[in-house]
Design a protein around this motif. Structure first.
Motif, PDB file in Angstrom:
ATOM      1  N   GLY A 296       0.835  -1.195   0.000  1.00  0.00           N
ATOM      2  CA  GLY A 296       0.000   0.000   0.000  1.00  0.00           C
ATOM      3  C   GLY A 296       0.869   1.242   0.000  1.00  0.00           C
ATOM      4  N   LEU A 297       0.497   2.222  -0.825  1.00  0.00           N
ATOM      5  CA  LEU A 297       1.323   3.412  -1.014  1.00  0.00           C
ATOM      6  C   LEU A 297       0.479   4.677  -0.903  1.00  0.00           C
ATOM      7  N   ARG A 298       1.107   5.745  -0.387  1.00  0.00           N
ATOM      8  CA  ARG A 298       0.442   7.038  -0.235  1.00  0.00           C
ATOM      9  C   ARG A 298       1.107   8.064  -1.141  1.00  0.00           C
ATOM     10  N   TYR A 299       0.277   8.799  -1.890  1.00  0.00           N
ATOM     11  CA  TYR A 299       0.752   9.798  -2.849  1.00  0.00           C
ATOM     12  C   TYR A 299       0.541  11.191  -2.277  1.00  0.00           C
ATOM     13  N   ARG A 300       1.574  12.011  -2.339  1.00  0.00           N
ATOM     14  CA  ARG A 300       1.498  13.366  -1.800  1.00  0.00           C
ATOM     15  C   ARG A 300       1.312  14.368  -2.949  1.00  0.00           C
ATOM     16  N   TYR A 301       0.092  14.837  -3.082  1.00  0.00           N
ATOM     17  CA  TYR A 301      -0.219  15.782  -4.155  1.00  0.00           C
ATOM     18  C   TYR A 301       0.581  17.067  -4.035  1.00  0.00           C
ATOM     19  N   GLU A 302       0.815  17.498  -2.801  1.00  0.00           N
ATOM     20  CA  GLU A 302       1.449  18.807  -2.598  1.00  0.00           C
ATOM     21  C   GLU A 302       2.890  18.839  -3.082  1.00  0.00           C
ATOM     22  N   THR A 303       3.495  17.676  -3.301  1.00  0.00           N
ATOM     23  CA  THR A 303       4.889  17.647  -3.757  1.00  0.00           C
ATOM     24  C   THR A 303       5.020  17.149  -5.193  1.00  0.00           C
ATOM     25  N   ALA A 304       3.889  16.951  -5.878  1.00  0.00           N
ATOM     26  CA  ALA A 304       3.905  16.375  -7.218  1.00  0.00           C
ATOM     27  C   ALA A 304       3.266  17.308  -8.233  1.00  0.00           C
ATOM     28  N   THR A 305       3.596  17.091  -9.483  1.00  0.00           N
ATOM     29  CA  THR A 305       3.092  17.947 -10.565  1.00  0.00           C
ATOM     30  C   THR A 305       1.946  17.311 -11.342  1.00  0.00           C
ATOM     31  N   VAL A 306       1.596  16.053 -11.035  1.00  0.00           N
ATOM     32  CA  VAL A 306       0.514  15.359 -11.738  1.00  0.00           C
ATOM     33  C   VAL A 306      -0.426  14.752 -10.711  1.00  0.00           C
ATOM     34  N   THR A 307      -1.607  14.349 -11.153  1.00  0.00           N
ATOM     35  CA  THR A 307      -2.557  13.686 -10.258  1.00  0.00           C
ATOM     36  C   THR A 307      -2.111  12.251 -10.005  1.00  0.00           C
ATOM     37  N   LEU A 308      -2.727  11.635  -9.026  1.00  0.00           N
ATOM     38  CA  LEU A 308      -2.419  10.238  -8.721  1.00  0.00           C
ATOM     39  C   LEU A 308      -2.719   9.344  -9.916  1.00  0.00           C
ATOM     40  N   HIS A 309      -3.856   9.530 -10.552  1.00  0.00           N
ATOM     41  CA  HIS A 309      -4.218   8.680 -11.683  1.00  0.00           C
ATOM     42  C   HIS A 309      -3.236   8.851 -12.840  1.00  0.00           C
ATOM     43  N   GLU A 310      -2.800  10.063 -13.074  1.00  0.00           N
ATOM     44  CA  GLU A 310      -1.789  10.281 -14.113  1.00  0.00           C
ATOM     45  C   GLU A 310      -0.479   9.590 -13.745  1.00  0.00           C
ATOM     46  N   PHE A 311      -0.119   9.655 -12.484  1.00  0.00           N
ATOM     47  CA  PHE A 311       1.109   9.023 -12.007  1.00  0.00           C
ATOM     48  C   PHE A 311       1.048   7.512 -12.213  1.00  0.00           C
ATOM     49  N   VAL A 312      -0.061   6.904 -11.840  1.00  0.00           N
ATOM     50  CA  VAL A 312      -0.223   5.456 -11.996  1.00  0.00           C
ATOM     51  C   VAL A 312      -0.239   5.069 -13.471  1.00  0.00           C
ATOM     52  N   ASP A 313      -0.883   5.864 -14.308  1.00  0.00           N
ATOM     53  CA  ASP A 313      -0.900   5.588 -15.747  1.00  0.00           C
ATOM     54  C   ASP A 313       0.517   5.579 -16.307  1.00  0.00           C
ATOM     55  N   ARG A 314       1.338   6.524 -15.872  1.00  0.00           N
ATOM     56  CA  ARG A 314       2.723   6.578 -16.352  1.00  0.00           C
ATOM     57  C   ARG A 314       3.502   5.340 -15.916  1.00  0.00           C
ATOM     58  N   LEU A 315       3.261   4.887 -14.699  1.00  0.00           N
ATOM     59  CA  LEU A 315       3.929   3.677 -14.226  1.00  0.00           C
ATOM     60  C   LEU A 315       3.516   2.465 -15.053  1.00  0.00           C
ATOM     61  N   ASN A 316       2.230   2.362 -15.350  1.00  0.00           N
ATOM     62  CA  ASN A 316       1.750   1.216 -16.121  1.00  0.00           C
ATOM     63  C   ASN A 316       2.279   1.227 -17.547  1.00  0.00           C
ATOM     64  N   GLN A 317       2.531   2.408 -18.074  1.00  0.00           N
ATOM     65  CA  GLN A 317       3.144   2.506 -19.393  1.00  0.00           C
ATOM     66  C   GLN A 317       4.568   1.969 -19.400  1.00  0.00           C
ATOM     67  N   LYS A 318       5.164   1.877 -18.228  1.00  0.00           N
ATOM     68  CA  LYS A 318       6.517   1.333 -18.070  1.00  0.00           C
ATOM     69  C   LYS A 318       6.469  -0.151 -17.695  1.00  0.00           C
ATOM     70  N   GLN A 319       5.337  -0.804 -17.945  1.00  0.00           N
ATOM     71  CA  GLN A 319       5.136  -2.220 -17.617  1.00  0.00           C
ATOM     72  C   GLN A 319       5.300  -2.498 -16.127  1.00  0.00           C
ATOM     73  N   ALA A 320       4.831  -1.560 -15.329  1.00  0.00           N
ATOM     74  CA  ALA A 320       4.813  -1.728 -13.883  1.00  0.00           C
ATOM     75  C   ALA A 320       3.356  -1.815 -13.433  1.00  0.00           C
ATOM     76  N   ASP A 321       3.064  -2.776 -12.600  1.00  0.00           N
ATOM     77  CA  ASP A 321       1.685  -3.103 -12.230  1.00  0.00           C
ATOM     78  C   ASP A 321       1.277  -2.348 -10.958  1.00  0.00           C
ATOM     79  N   PHE A 322       0.738  -1.134 -11.136  1.00  0.00           N
ATOM     80  CA  PHE A 322       0.223  -0.312 -10.041  1.00  0.00           C
ATOM     81  C   PHE A 322      -1.220   0.025 -10.351  1.00  0.00           C
ATOM     82  N   ASP A 323      -2.050   0.213  -9.311  1.00  0.00           N
ATOM     83  CA  ASP A 323      -3.426   0.587  -9.570  1.00  0.00           C
ATOM     84  C   ASP A 323      -4.034   1.342  -8.399  1.00  0.00           C
ATOM     85  N   VAL A 324      -5.077   2.109  -8.711  1.00  0.00           N
ATOM     86  CA  VAL A 324      -5.907   2.782  -7.719  1.00  0.00           C
ATOM     87  C   VAL A 324      -7.151   1.919  -7.532  1.00  0.00           C
TER      88      VAL A 324
END
Length: 398
Positions: A296-324
């Motif tokens: 389980g992971l926690r995303y800090r919006y205040e320190t990031a430039t993209v939303t959580l869903h955008e972040f997870v989408d980018r990870l999945n594009q790298k063949q990494a299995d993350f999901d909300v």
């Protein structure tokens, strides 16, 4: 990364698992009592949890349904449940006409004990908790509240096979507990297990889905409900023998599964130490141990430039299995929990106003997850996931 482990699968199918299933194929595809592989699995599972009894069911939901009926809950009763959970924690109670009253979540997505007094009424009979994503609830506070108010304490341990609180395994704090065994660390393919130390509750749970031969053998003839041994409560929800064979094989590997999954979890915690964008969601190890279902992971919006869903989408594009998580959400506003009675027509869908649960909504807004893996040959996949996660946090950091 090896093509054989580029996507997470569970259980790990090795020679011993194949032999266990093949051996059972030559014995029985259906057990009508507890003297075969199903009974063997139950005995081993009870020992694994630290309970006197375990009863295997066709699903975790079926086991939760048996829990509700064995607890004697029905129309006119109320149970306090977490608003943030997989819906099956609460749906069997609603099906039986119990009014489910929802409590808000704490910082780990678990039922917040501070909210329990706000949910108590003269009709409250029980509290059920879910140890979300493997993190144990604050069972010290919750158990004390139940004792003070003479409420039955029930546990949904579907995410928490290896979890403990204050040195005590989850599933042993209340009158009954249920463990899902579908794609969980200890799996039967599909299934669930109810555990209890109470003889009467065990017998009532048996009547829920293990009627006829087994109930005649195992229910005390002097019990007032023994007359139902033949028919049970009208339902059949027994586990399969092949599922039990898988489960026995898994329990034989429990120490190895736990050891490897703790190593994997530690590798994420080490790699993310001090990371300004992502951190593991883990209870204080001095208070409890994680149940090793997912990372389980926690995303800090205040320190990031993209939303959580955008972040997870980018990870999945790298063949990494993350999901909300999708189906695990705030369930209090689902129409099932607002029906006027069990007899209300299913075509008559109640109108439901939106109720805010700020603790749960804060948790949901920032939570995402990834598989824990945990079997031989998984190192390349784990290294890939950890490195992609760290790399992506650097790419989106403000």
């Amino acid at each position: 990364m090896s093509s054989t482990i580029d996507r997470y699968t569970w259980p790990h199918v090795d020679d011993s698992l194949r032999r266990a299933v093949d051996r059972q194929l030559g014995v029985s595809l259906s057990d009508r009592d507890g003297r075969g592989v199903i009974g063997g699995f139950e005995a081993e599972f009870a020992q694994f949890v630290g309970s006197r009894y375990a009863i295997a069911f066709s699903s975790g939901t079926a086991a939760l349904h048996a829990m509700c009926v064995a607890a004697g809950l029905g129309p006119g009763d109320e149970i306090v449940a977490p608003t943030y959970t997989f819906f099956a924690t609460a749906t069997p109670f609603a099906y039986e006409g119990v009014r489910v009253v929802f409590a808000d979540a704490d910082g780990f997505g678990n039922l917040d004990p501070a909210d329990l007094p706000n949910r108590l009424t003269e009709r409250t009979r029980a509290v059920i908790v879910t140890h979300m994503w493997g993190n144990p609830c604050d069972m010290t506070a919750i158990a004390a509240f139940c004792r003070e108010n003479r409420l039955m304490l029930l546990e949904d341990c579907s995410h928490a096979h290896f979890a403990s609180w204050a040195g005590q395994p989850v599933g042993t704090f209340g009158a009954m507990a249920v463990f899902s065994t579908n794609q969980k660390p200890i799996t039967t393919g599909e299934g669930g297990v109810l555990v209890t130390d109470d003889d009467r509750l065990r017998e009532l749970a048996l009547l829920h889905g293990h009627y006829n031969k087994r109930c005649f053998q195992e229910i005390d003839e002097s019990a007032p409900y023994s007359a139902y041994a033949l028919t049970g409560m009208g339902l059949k929800s027994r586990a399969t023998t092949l599922g039990a064979a898988i489960g026995l094989d898994q329990l034989g590997k429990a120490e190895l599964i736990e050891s490897r999954r703790r190593e994997v979890l530690a590798s994420y915690a080490e790699a993310l130490e001090g990371n300004p964008v992502v951190s593991p969601v883990l209870v204080d190890p001095e208070r409890g141990e994680n149940g090793l279902y997912v990372v389980g992971l926690r995303y800090r919006y205040e320190t990031a430039t993209v939303t959580l869903h955008e972040f997870v989408d980018r990870l999945n594009q790298k063949q990494a299995d993350f999901d909300v998580p999708g189906s695990t959400n705030v369930i209090a506003n689902e129409p099932l929990f607002h029906r006027s009675s069990r007899q209300q027509s299913w075509e008559d869908v109640p109108e439901v106003g939106h109720t805010d649960y700020p603790g749960a909504q804060r948790f949901i807004r920032s939570f995402f997850k990834t598989p824990l893996w945990g079997y031989p040959g998984d190192a390349a996949a784990i290294d890939h996931h950890v490195s992609m996660l760290v790399e992506m946090t650097k790419a989106v950091q403000r």
